[in-house]
Design a protein around this motif. Sequence first.
Motif, PDB file in Angstrom:
ATOM      1  N   ASP A 175      37.759  39.570  34.854  1.00 27.68           N
ATOM      2  CA  ASP A 175      36.496  40.204  34.474  1.00 27.68           C
ATOM      3  C   ASP A 175      35.590  40.325  35.701  1.00 27.68           C
ATOM      4  O   ASP A 175      35.733  39.602  36.679  1.00 27.68           O
ATOM      5  CB  ASP A 175      35.796  39.446  33.342  1.00 27.68           C
ATOM      6  N   TRP A 176      34.664  41.260  35.626  1.00 28.97           N
ATOM      7  CA  TRP A 176      33.789  41.538  36.769  1.00 28.97           C
ATOM      8  C   TRP A 176      32.736  40.446  36.933  1.00 28.97           C
ATOM      9  O   TRP A 176      32.227  39.895  35.941  1.00 28.97           O
ATOM     10  CB  TRP A 176      33.057  42.861  36.567  1.00 28.97           C
ATOM     11  N   PRO A 177      32.344  40.154  38.169  1.00 32.78           N
ATOM     12  CA  PRO A 177      31.148  39.327  38.369  1.00 32.78           C
ATOM     13  C   PRO A 177      29.926  40.010  37.751  1.00 32.78           C
ATOM     14  O   PRO A 177      29.759  41.228  37.858  1.00 32.78           O
ATOM     15  CB  PRO A 177      31.036  39.240  39.893  1.00 32.78           C
ATOM     16  N   ASN A 178      29.072  39.243  37.118  1.00 33.40           N
ATOM     17  CA  ASN A 178      27.992  39.788  36.289  1.00 33.40           C
ATOM     18  C   ASN A 178      27.031  40.701  37.033  1.00 33.40           C
ATOM     19  O   ASN A 178      26.575  41.701  36.498  1.00 33.40           O
ATOM     20  CB  ASN A 178      27.215  38.638  35.643  1.00 33.40           C
ATOM     21  N   GLY A 179      26.700  40.390  38.278  1.00 34.41           N
ATOM     22  CA  GLY A 179      25.678  41.157  38.979  1.00 34.41           C
ATOM     23  C   GLY A 179      26.190  42.290  39.838  1.00 34.41           C
ATOM     24  O   GLY A 179      25.400  43.030  40.432  1.00 34.41           O
ATOM     25  N   VAL A 180      27.507  42.462  39.913  1.00 27.27           N
ATOM     26  CA  VAL A 180      28.058  43.412  40.883  1.00 27.27           C
ATOM     27  C   VAL A 180      27.747  44.861  40.521  1.00 27.27           C
ATOM     28  O   VAL A 180      27.674  45.729  41.397  1.00 27.27           O
ATOM     29  CB  VAL A 180      29.579  43.191  41.016  1.00 27.27           C
ATOM     30  N   VAL A 181      27.536  45.142  39.252  1.00 30.72           N
ATOM     31  CA  VAL A 181      27.308  46.518  38.824  1.00 30.72           C
ATOM     32  C   VAL A 181      26.030  47.107  39.430  1.00 30.72           C
ATOM     33  O   VAL A 181      25.919  48.327  39.605  1.00 30.72           O
ATOM     34  CB  VAL A 181      27.256  46.601  37.279  1.00 30.72           C
ATOM     35  N   LEU A 205      26.617  42.481  31.377  1.00 36.11           N
ATOM     36  CA  LEU A 205      27.980  42.942  31.599  1.00 36.11           C
ATOM     37  C   LEU A 205      28.664  42.074  32.645  1.00 36.11           C
ATOM     38  O   LEU A 205      28.244  42.031  33.793  1.00 36.11           O
ATOM     39  CB  LEU A 205      27.978  44.404  32.058  1.00 36.11           C
ATOM     40  N   GLY A 206      29.714  41.361  32.232  1.00 35.94           N
ATOM     41  CA  GLY A 206      30.490  40.603  33.203  1.00 35.94           C
ATOM     42  C   GLY A 206      30.326  39.105  33.080  1.00 35.94           C
ATOM     43  O   GLY A 206      29.712  38.577  32.160  1.00 35.94           O
ATOM     44  N   SER A 207      30.879  38.410  34.075  1.00 35.02           N
ATOM     45  CA  SER A 207      30.984  36.953  34.075  1.00 35.02           C
ATOM     46  C   SER A 207      29.979  36.343  35.035  1.00 35.02           C
ATOM     47  O   SER A 207      29.998  36.627  36.244  1.00 35.02           O
ATOM     48  CB  SER A 207      32.399  36.538  34.481  1.00 35.02           C
ATOM     49  N   LEU A 208      29.107  35.475  34.516  1.00 32.27           N
ATOM     50  CA  LEU A 208      28.155  34.776  35.378  1.00 32.27           C
ATOM     51  C   LEU A 208      28.829  33.785  36.323  1.00 32.27           C
ATOM     52  O   LEU A 208      28.454  33.700  37.492  1.00 32.27           O
ATOM     53  CB  LEU A 208      27.104  34.076  34.517  1.00 32.27           C
ATOM     54  N   PRO A 209      29.832  32.997  35.875  1.00 30.62           N
ATOM     55  CA  PRO A 209      30.519  32.117  36.833  1.00 30.62           C
ATOM     56  C   PRO A 209      31.179  32.891  37.974  1.00 30.62           C
ATOM     57  O   PRO A 209      31.169  32.435  39.120  1.00 30.62           O
ATOM     58  CB  PRO A 209      31.554  31.401  35.954  1.00 30.62           C
TER      59      PRO A 209
END
Length: 586
Positions: A175-181, A205-209
């Motif tokens: 899953d994508w890192p949460n802030g990358v978008v 959207l995405g994963s905080l860890p």
Amino acid sequence: MYVAIEGCCHGELDKIYETLQYIEDQEKIEIDLLLCCGDFQAVRNEADLSCMACPEKHKFMQDFWQYYAGKKTAPYLTIFIGGNHEASNYLQELPYGGWVAPNIYYLGYAGVVNYKGLRIGGISGIFKQHDYCKGHFEKPPYSEQTKRSVYHVRQMEVFRLKQLKHPIDIMMSHDWPNGVVYHGDKESLIQKKRFFQEDIEKHQLGSLPAWTLLTTLRPSYWFSGHLHVKFAAKVEHELDANNPDTNINKNTITRFLALDKCLPRRDFLQVLTMDTPDNAEGQLTYDAEWLAVLKQTNELMSTSHTSTLLPTSGLHEKWDYSVTNEHIDQIMKVMENNLKVPLNFYRDELSVFNPDASFQHKKAEFKINQQTTEFCAKLEINDPLMMLLQSEEGDTSFNVSSLTNEDDEMPSAIISNMSINPDEINLDDDEDDIETASAENEPKSDTSDVANKEENATPLSPLTSAEEDEKERQKDAHDFKTPTRLAAKFSLNLPLPQCSTPQTSSCSSKSDDDAMQQVLSADSFSPITSSDSDNSKRITSTFYGKRQSDSGSDLSEQDSGPTSVSRKFKRRNASFYVCQSDDDAS
């Protein structure tokens, strides 16, 4: 060195390998390594298939069983992480990684390895808050609930990766890192996936860890899959002026790329060139710092089904488990100065699929893998599956209460309750391309938007984990899509190399702002991507990540000039053909 990146595999190994071989033939290059970003589906038999969390209509044996059985051999060293559609019983046998078949290596729950001078790390699974603080308590045969929780990311793997201090070239997550978008062209992303808009606006959207790891480790590259869309971003990291020592060996920029799944006319594959030392080791090797971290954190290993709290700054006396040169020297001594990953794949003949004897393997069995046994014995660390065998309650490990006074209230290790990360990305989206294209200009009703939202995201609610899993099973059983079959053909156009010596995408960060802007722009990732013109559906690509010319000018598909030669690449029944003209009607 040429490195191929693939998004979601979904068992389509033959198609992926044959595509890479075609690229090699056309571009006169030699691809050294394939990285797969999850949903690999290492399914050996029917029992493995039953452990995969997805609707029944999507459960097929696909290609991997032939590589496991020895009928085929992977033509490229393949390194992969787990996603949320996996034969979890098999992957769980290799918590620290290992060979799932000859020349195909799994990184484990989390792992770091080295190949030809590249330091490659990854974390398997997807983030779900309600399982994040638990141990790895699941074991086959799975219930419908544990079939899903087994692939959820745990804080133990994130904690371990955060102890790394040496620079990493490549990181992978499903899953994508949460802030990358917010560091790429999110407007274009919303145009492709309109149901992402609300989650993007709410930072859900995405994963905080995964985002925490990206900003902590600062790798040169980060690759992901999961959301079935191509997306590129450039994350610029701020230097810590108050603690300059923390900036040592840290990249100032991370280049992110997410790719689609392996389907016709989808952006599922990218081939990049990366600088490596001329005398780099040609065999896959363990990473000494990672092995030292595994050993230092072994006492924290948990197989409890209840949430636990890992050592935390300000709360526990010892909370920093990063390793020193002395710890690494001890590892080198244990490994006898030989970090080469042993070629110790063991084929369980009882697990080999026989297509002539259906339902030969009806139920997944609890098995200990010899590779893991040897690895754990060498490092003197615990095998989570062995820990489960030794205790009915599955909690033979680190006692969290020993870190706090009995009278103190132990705080909850909550990351956030705001991240939406769907367990089930709709696997029918490959059947929806024609409908989407024909309806693109038609106005959408509110009801339609809500339906799209429900298909692709699981909104947070105060439900328990059991209630959430029941809701997911009900969603799996419902067919939201109207099946529209696409022709089984696979097309791509590959221009010839645009310069005699292709420029490379270096894994190290560069100081020149103009050069960096060129290398790290979203367009610099030029995947196998679709382009429709003159009623011909053609797919154009450059095979390397950095576009040509020192002057910084990019060549687009429209202005690539007469040096670009069009070729059509087609797939019919897993056979591949090359011709000079389009044949879309076939």
